[in-house]
Design an enzyme around this catalytic site. Sequence first.
Site, PDB file in Angstrom:
ATOM      1  N   ASN A 126      -6.052  -6.250   6.768  1.00 27.21           N
ATOM      2  CA  ASN A 126      -5.148  -7.354   6.421  1.00 27.21           C
ATOM      3  C   ASN A 126      -4.845  -8.125   7.690  1.00 27.21           C
ATOM      4  OD1 ASN A 126      -3.147  -9.078   5.651  1.00 27.21           O
ATOM      5  ND2 ASN A 126      -1.732  -7.516   4.898  1.00 27.21           N
ATOM      6  N   ASN A 166       6.818 -14.034  -2.268  1.00 29.00           N
ATOM      7  CA  ASN A 166       7.341 -12.751  -1.800  1.00 29.00           C
ATOM      8  C   ASN A 166       7.539 -12.753  -0.308  1.00 29.00           C
ATOM      9  OD1 ASN A 166       5.575 -10.541  -0.260  1.00 29.00           O
ATOM     10  ND2 ASN A 166       4.160 -11.845  -1.418  1.00 29.00           N
ATOM     11  N   GLY A 177      -6.429 -14.970  -5.571  1.00 30.15           N
ATOM     12  CA  GLY A 177      -5.475 -16.081  -5.529  1.00 30.15           C
ATOM     13  C   GLY A 177      -5.399 -16.739  -6.888  1.00 30.15           C
ATOM     14  N   CYS A 179      -1.210 -11.558   6.733  1.00 31.77           N
ATOM     15  CA  CYS A 179       0.082 -11.519   6.041  1.00 31.77           C
ATOM     16  C   CYS A 179       1.022 -12.552   6.667  1.00 31.77           C
ATOM     17  CB  CYS A 179       0.712 -10.128   6.131  1.00 31.77           C
ATOM     18  SG  CYS A 179       2.319 -10.076   5.325  1.00 31.77           S
TER      19      CYS A 179
END
Length: 300
Positions: A122, A64, A237, A125
């Site tokens: 996060n 993605n 994952g 990314c």
Amino acid sequence: MIVGRVRVEPPVMNASGVVAASAAGALKVEGAGAGAVVTKTFTLRPRRGNKAPMVVPYLGGLINSVGLANPGIGGIREYVEEYRRLGGSLPIIVSIGGETPEEFGELAIAATDAGADAVELNMSCPNVSWTASWEDIASIVKESVAAAKAAGIPVWVKLGFGKGLLREVKAAVDSGADAVVLINTLPAMLIDVWAMKPVLGGVTGGLSGPPIRPIAVKAVWDAYREFGDSIDIVGVGGVDGWEAAAEFILAGAKAVQVGAALSVVGLDVIREIADGLLSYSKKVGRPLEELVGAVHRGLP
Ligand SMILES: Cc1cc2nc3c(=O)[nH]c(=O)nc-3n(C[C@H](O)[C@H](O)[C@H](O)COP(=O)(O)O)c2cc1C
């Protein structure tokens, strides 16, 4: 299971950015039997994300280049309130993406004020420019955790796989983070040989799903071997069933998150994981808590 000061029962959640990008999606995750929901990452300012295609299937997983599309800090309260108004009752982990430690602090306050149960920072990314520009992620982790902790709710730190991972986990431990979430997608790219162009609208993206599972399991194993019980670990994952989830738990994770499999396999995978872990723990005659990190000790 208590994970990063949050009760997550069963110890299975969605991974940030998958299915629960809206409050309605969070309810679907709850209906599928998860023990907590994790929001899409919220940044300070709204982000439109990259051009289409943003998500393509690859080897049973996904690549993605969404690029943290989200409505910005104002969306946090809307999300949490909407989820509660619709009857959602699970703990909500609000994922936040700051460009600086100060921004993490600001976003954590917004999450706390909105009624979140924890924040997940996060810091990994692969689809945004600022994480790539951080030269010393460990020191940014330290400062960001300190800034987020001031808001008062539990702080989880989501890290990516790389050479500096253990230094980053150490920074999370030293700064008093409640959990580390390992790992984010791995930087990746696909090329269309006939068009002679990158396949993804964002050119490069992040690989998820079963192809990254052995790497994620090793990250969890490394972190547990180094830091033991001094910090809780959430494994993510390539979890696509109970056996994959059990690998993470034996390596040292107290809970797992499921991303790609929610769209590739379907939401039912959450219940299969929760039920499967329970019957696995019965079959081996140990409560799940005792199985956390068991591969490091070996069972008698
Ligand atoms: C479509 C998509 C969107 C994602 N968005 C986010 C996000 O907003 N924040 C984040 O921390 N991780 C995001 N991720 C990464 C996942 O949370 C997870 O770390 C990664 O996909 C590995 O888990 P999996 O193999 O189970 O998918 C995204 C993954 C996918 C596939």
